[in-house]
Design a protein around this motif. Sequence first.
Motif, PDB file in Angstrom:
ATOM      1  N   GLU A   1       5.807   7.323  -6.729  1.00 61.46           N
ATOM      2  CA  GLU A   1       4.406   7.531  -7.030  1.00 61.46           C
ATOM      3  C   GLU A   1       3.796   6.164  -7.312  1.00 61.46           C
ATOM      4  O   GLU A   1       4.325   5.383  -8.088  1.00 61.46           O
ATOM      5  N   GLY A   2       2.654   5.891  -6.688  1.00 62.51           N
ATOM      6  CA  GLY A   2       2.007   4.598  -6.865  1.00 62.51           C
ATOM      7  C   GLY A   2       2.404   3.679  -5.730  1.00 62.51           C
ATOM      8  O   GLY A   2       2.757   4.132  -4.629  1.00 62.51           O
ATOM      9  N   SER A   3       2.411   2.400  -6.014  1.00 59.60           N
ATOM     10  CA  SER A   3       2.771   1.467  -4.943  1.00 59.60           C
ATOM     11  C   SER A   3       4.274   1.236  -4.931  1.00 59.60           C
ATOM     12  O   SER A   3       4.765   0.327  -4.292  1.00 59.60           O
ATOM     13  N   GLY A   4       4.990   2.069  -5.667  1.00 58.79           N
ATOM     14  CA  GLY A   4       6.447   2.077  -5.585  1.00 58.79           C
ATOM     15  C   GLY A   4       7.050   0.725  -5.925  1.00 58.79           C
ATOM     16  O   GLY A   4       8.043   0.313  -5.341  1.00 58.79           O
ATOM     17  N   GLY A   5       6.464   0.024  -6.874  1.00 57.86           N
ATOM     18  CA  GLY A   5       6.992  -1.295  -7.208  1.00 57.86           C
ATOM     19  C   GLY A   5       6.367  -2.403  -6.378  1.00 57.86           C
ATOM     20  O   GLY A   5       6.690  -3.569  -6.536  1.00 57.86           O
ATOM     21  N   GLY A   6       5.460  -2.027  -5.489  1.00 54.75           N
ATOM     22  CA  GLY A   6       4.740  -3.049  -4.734  1.00 54.75           C
ATOM     23  C   GLY A   6       3.696  -3.691  -5.636  1.00 54.75           C
ATOM     24  O   GLY A   6       3.401  -3.195  -6.711  1.00 54.75           O
ATOM     25  N   GLY A   7       3.132  -4.785  -5.220  1.00 50.71           N
ATOM     26  CA  GLY A   7       2.194  -5.527  -6.059  1.00 50.71           C
ATOM     27  C   GLY A   7       0.815  -4.899  -6.074  1.00 50.71           C
ATOM     28  O   GLY A   7       0.483  -4.068  -5.243  1.00 50.71           O
ATOM     29  N   SER A   8       0.033  -5.283  -7.049  1.00 49.19           N
ATOM     30  CA  SER A   8      -1.386  -4.983  -7.025  1.00 49.19           C
ATOM     31  C   SER A   8      -2.103  -6.319  -6.894  1.00 49.19           C
ATOM     32  O   SER A   8      -1.490  -7.383  -7.030  1.00 49.19           O
ATOM     33  N   VAL A   9      -3.387  -6.266  -6.631  1.00 52.88           N
ATOM     34  CA  VAL A   9      -4.143  -7.505  -6.498  1.00 52.88           C
ATOM     35  C   VAL A   9      -4.067  -8.310  -7.791  1.00 52.88           C
ATOM     36  O   VAL A   9      -4.032  -9.541  -7.788  1.00 52.88           O
ATOM     37  N   LYS A  10      -3.974  -7.588  -8.915  1.00 48.76           N
ATOM     38  CA  LYS A  10      -3.919  -8.261 -10.220  1.00 48.76           C
ATOM     39  C   LYS A  10      -2.676  -9.130 -10.387  1.00 48.76           C
ATOM     40  O   LYS A  10      -2.640 -10.006 -11.238  1.00 48.76           O
ATOM     41  N   THR A  11      -1.628  -8.846  -9.603  1.00 48.18           N
ATOM     42  CA  THR A  11      -0.362  -9.550  -9.789  1.00 48.18           C
ATOM     43  C   THR A  11      -0.547 -11.063  -9.678  1.00 48.18           C
ATOM     44  O   THR A  11       0.155 -11.836 -10.323  1.00 48.18           O
TER      45      THR A  11
ATOM     46  N   GLY B   1       2.734  11.840  -5.698  1.00 50.87           N
ATOM     47  CA  GLY B   1       1.419  11.418  -6.163  1.00 50.87           C
ATOM     48  C   GLY B   1       0.829  10.552  -5.067  1.00 50.87           C
ATOM     49  O   GLY B   1       1.213  10.682  -3.902  1.00 50.87           O
ATOM     50  N   SER B   2      -0.066   9.663  -5.433  1.00 49.59           N
ATOM     51  CA  SER B   2      -0.570   8.713  -4.434  1.00 49.59           C
ATOM     52  C   SER B   2       0.503   7.668  -4.178  1.00 49.59           C
ATOM     53  O   SER B   2       1.035   7.085  -5.116  1.00 49.59           O
ATOM     54  N   VAL B   3       0.821   7.473  -2.929  1.00 49.14           N
ATOM     55  CA  VAL B   3       1.909   6.571  -2.556  1.00 49.14           C
ATOM     56  C   VAL B   3       1.353   5.579  -1.538  1.00 49.14           C
ATOM     57  O   VAL B   3       0.832   5.988  -0.502  1.00 49.14           O
ATOM     58  N   ALA B   4       1.440   4.294  -1.864  1.00 47.43           N
ATOM     59  CA  ALA B   4       0.843   3.294  -0.979  1.00 47.43           C
ATOM     60  C   ALA B   4       1.768   2.091  -0.840  1.00 47.43           C
ATOM     61  O   ALA B   4       2.672   1.887  -1.643  1.00 47.43           O
TER      62      ALA B   4
ATOM     63  N   THR C   1      -1.059  17.324  -4.691  1.00 45.04           N
ATOM     64  CA  THR C   1      -1.096  16.175  -5.592  1.00 45.04           C
ATOM     65  C   THR C   1      -0.620  14.874  -4.949  1.00 45.04           C
ATOM     66  O   THR C   1      -0.675  13.834  -5.602  1.00 45.04           O
ATOM     67  N   ALA C   2      -0.179  14.917  -3.702  1.00 39.66           N
ATOM     68  CA  ALA C   2       0.347  13.692  -3.093  1.00 39.66           C
ATOM     69  C   ALA C   2      -0.466  13.283  -1.875  1.00 39.66           C
ATOM     70  O   ALA C   2      -1.064  14.117  -1.187  1.00 39.66           O
ATOM     71  N   ALA C   3      -0.500  11.988  -1.644  1.00 44.29           N
ATOM     72  CA  ALA C   3      -1.030  11.433  -0.406  1.00 44.29           C
ATOM     73  C   ALA C   3      -0.281  10.132  -0.168  1.00 44.29           C
ATOM     74  O   ALA C   3       0.131   9.468  -1.115  1.00 44.29           O
ATOM     75  N   MET C   4      -0.066   9.811   1.097  1.00 49.84           N
ATOM     76  CA  MET C   4       0.651   8.575   1.411  1.00 49.84           C
ATOM     77  C   MET C   4      -0.142   7.762   2.423  1.00 49.84           C
ATOM     78  O   MET C   4      -0.690   8.327   3.364  1.00 49.84           O
ATOM     79  N   PHE C   5      -0.221   6.481   2.203  1.00 47.81           N
ATOM     80  CA  PHE C   5      -0.898   5.612   3.157  1.00 47.81           C
ATOM     81  C   PHE C   5      -0.403   4.183   2.990  1.00 47.81           C
ATOM     82  O   PHE C   5       0.111   3.804   1.941  1.00 47.81           O
ATOM     83  N   VAL C   6      -0.591   3.405   4.034  1.00 45.77           N
ATOM     84  CA  VAL C   6      -0.282   1.979   3.939  1.00 45.77           C
ATOM     85  C   VAL C   6      -1.236   1.342   2.937  1.00 45.77           C
ATOM     86  O   VAL C   6      -0.834   0.572   2.071  1.00 45.77           O
ATOM     87  N   ALA C   7      -2.505   1.689   3.049  1.00 46.22           N
ATOM     88  CA  ALA C   7      -3.505   1.229   2.074  1.00 46.22           C
ATOM     89  C   ALA C   7      -4.448   2.391   1.799  1.00 46.22           C
ATOM     90  O   ALA C   7      -4.784   3.158   2.702  1.00 46.22           O
ATOM     91  N   GLY C   8      -4.874   2.508   0.568  1.00 47.05           N
ATOM     92  CA  GLY C   8      -5.651   3.655   0.133  1.00 47.05           C
ATOM     93  C   GLY C   8      -7.126   3.588   0.498  1.00 47.05           C
ATOM     94  O   GLY C   8      -7.597   2.613   1.101  1.00 47.05           O
TER      95      GLY C   8
END
Lengths: 528, 73
Positions: free
Chosen positions: A138-148, A185-188, A207-214
């Motif tokens: 769920e989420g970016s699965g440990g991937g980064g966010s822009v804030k990183t 959940g949301s998976v990106a 409750t789930a959606a998956m995309f390369v980018a949201g």
Amino acid sequence: MPDTIPTPVTDWQPELDELRRREAMAREMGGPDKVRRQHDGGRLTVRERMDKLADPGSFHEIGAIAGRAAYDGAGELERLTPSNCVFGRATLDARPVVLVGDDFTVRGGSADATIREKPLMAERMANEFRLPIVRIIEGSGGGGSVKTIETTGRANLPGGVGGTGLFNYTTLNLSAVPVVGLGLGSVAGLGAARLASTHYSVMTKETAAMFVAGPPVVARLGQNLDKKALGGWEIQTRSGAVDHAVDSEEEAFECARRFLSYLPSSVHGLPPDLPCDDDPGRREDSLFSIVPRDRRRVYQMRRIIEAVVDRGSFFEQGRMFGRSLITGFARFGGRAVALMASDPYFYGGSWTADTCQKAVRFLDMAETFHLPVVYLVDCPGFMIGLEAERAATIRHGVRAMAAMNQTTVPWCSIIIRNAFGVAGAAHQPAGRLSLRYAWLSARWGSLPLEGGIEAAYRAEIEAAPDPAQKLREIEDRLNQLRSPFRTAETFWVEEIIDPRETRRLLCDFAQLAAPLRMPQPGRLQMRP
Amino acid sequence: MAEVKIAAEITASVWQIQAKPGDQLAEGDTVMLLESMKMEIPVAAPRAGRIAAVLVAEGDQVEEGQAVALLEA
């Protein structure tokens, strides 16, 4: 005077208290507000998920107190925000597995709160201890966010120095252990990659959606779509990126258990056999009349599957993608097999480019985990027409044939109705002996007579005073020759059978195949 | 009452329309037959209801996912 000085009574209680205090802080996850938001969204927390998925009490967590700590001026711990990667070992139906899950309540599951060695160790443990792994994503699965970029003070080169470990294992593990992905959940981004790089993936419908980018990123392209319209279950199961969609998280956990029940724990083992109380010799009378004589009419292949397998043992994978081919797992006499079957409801069972992709992945999985293959064949050929040519159907088709030819697991084909053309030939691996039976309703040819006659007899038809009459004459003449009995006379097909014998013969096959399965890594390096 | 789109699951031509507006169908009843790869492929009502509209004619080409009829259910 005693001759020894008594040792002072001491213990490690303060340290134990500190450990328990930190563990308690970790169990708070992102705090009550974030947990409430998770529940209000209809989603369980990662810890609830682990508890529901694992056998009761079996989850043994690793690295529970890893996280970000804050200390006061005296050096006393004020709070601990745990890593948003939770992992450990557990049993599923008494078999050990590795579970790894994203905690969305801590920074939305993003990388800056993950501690990257945790998901990496989970994958490594699965690989080196030869255990299946279930990723709860769920989420970016440990991937980064822009804030990183602000927390690290530098831009991230994806896969920079020493940073390819996770990708290494997402590839290696496909050829080593069963890998299941649950998108809850949301998976990106990296989360989407971890979900797609599996042997079996499930997402929840609401409750789930998956995309390369949201959606916010995609909006920059001018596409204003909400999460479900962009990457909801109807998009992702039809695209083949996710195998299955369910109504609840509990169903997703059940799917994971069921999937794993057909597979060995790793390529070093064999699929487990189960006791079977369904008579291997059971004759199903319905099979005698299930295929219509009218060749234009279709029938329900899933009814044939349900009738021949051990009762209730069929577990389908990827129903919404490449739909002219049904793929799944089943048992015959308690022995697991990989089962493929044509579905005439979709393009008459013709293999589209999508169907071929589906076959490649499924056969690679059968080969990787030593599952004998049963194929119920009704294939009038590769899909034809402009759309099919544009989709490179023939290249995907020969790739599927290559995947079939590269298998070494035992194989049995039952020709239910059609086997035409190159795709018709793709019903058993080339160059080795497989078992093959044809039903009484079977028919075959290099290409179907309809349309083929006009091409092959063009001169004769055009020269006739009544071309339409000539066409009918030729068709009648050829039809008399295409009886499967004539093919059997010349031993171009080994056996024609009463369809009611099918279960008995497939149970016999599963028994013959059992000692041929080899518990060892295959030559094949599987790709997602 | 909800209006439900009945979609073609495959790219095909419309071979024979069997239900007309106003017809009451049970779940699984055939709405029309499509033709693809020389086979007649039924389009079934996804649930019980009344046909509100048929959106295609015999001989039309339909795309995968295209709505071919509307059902009031």
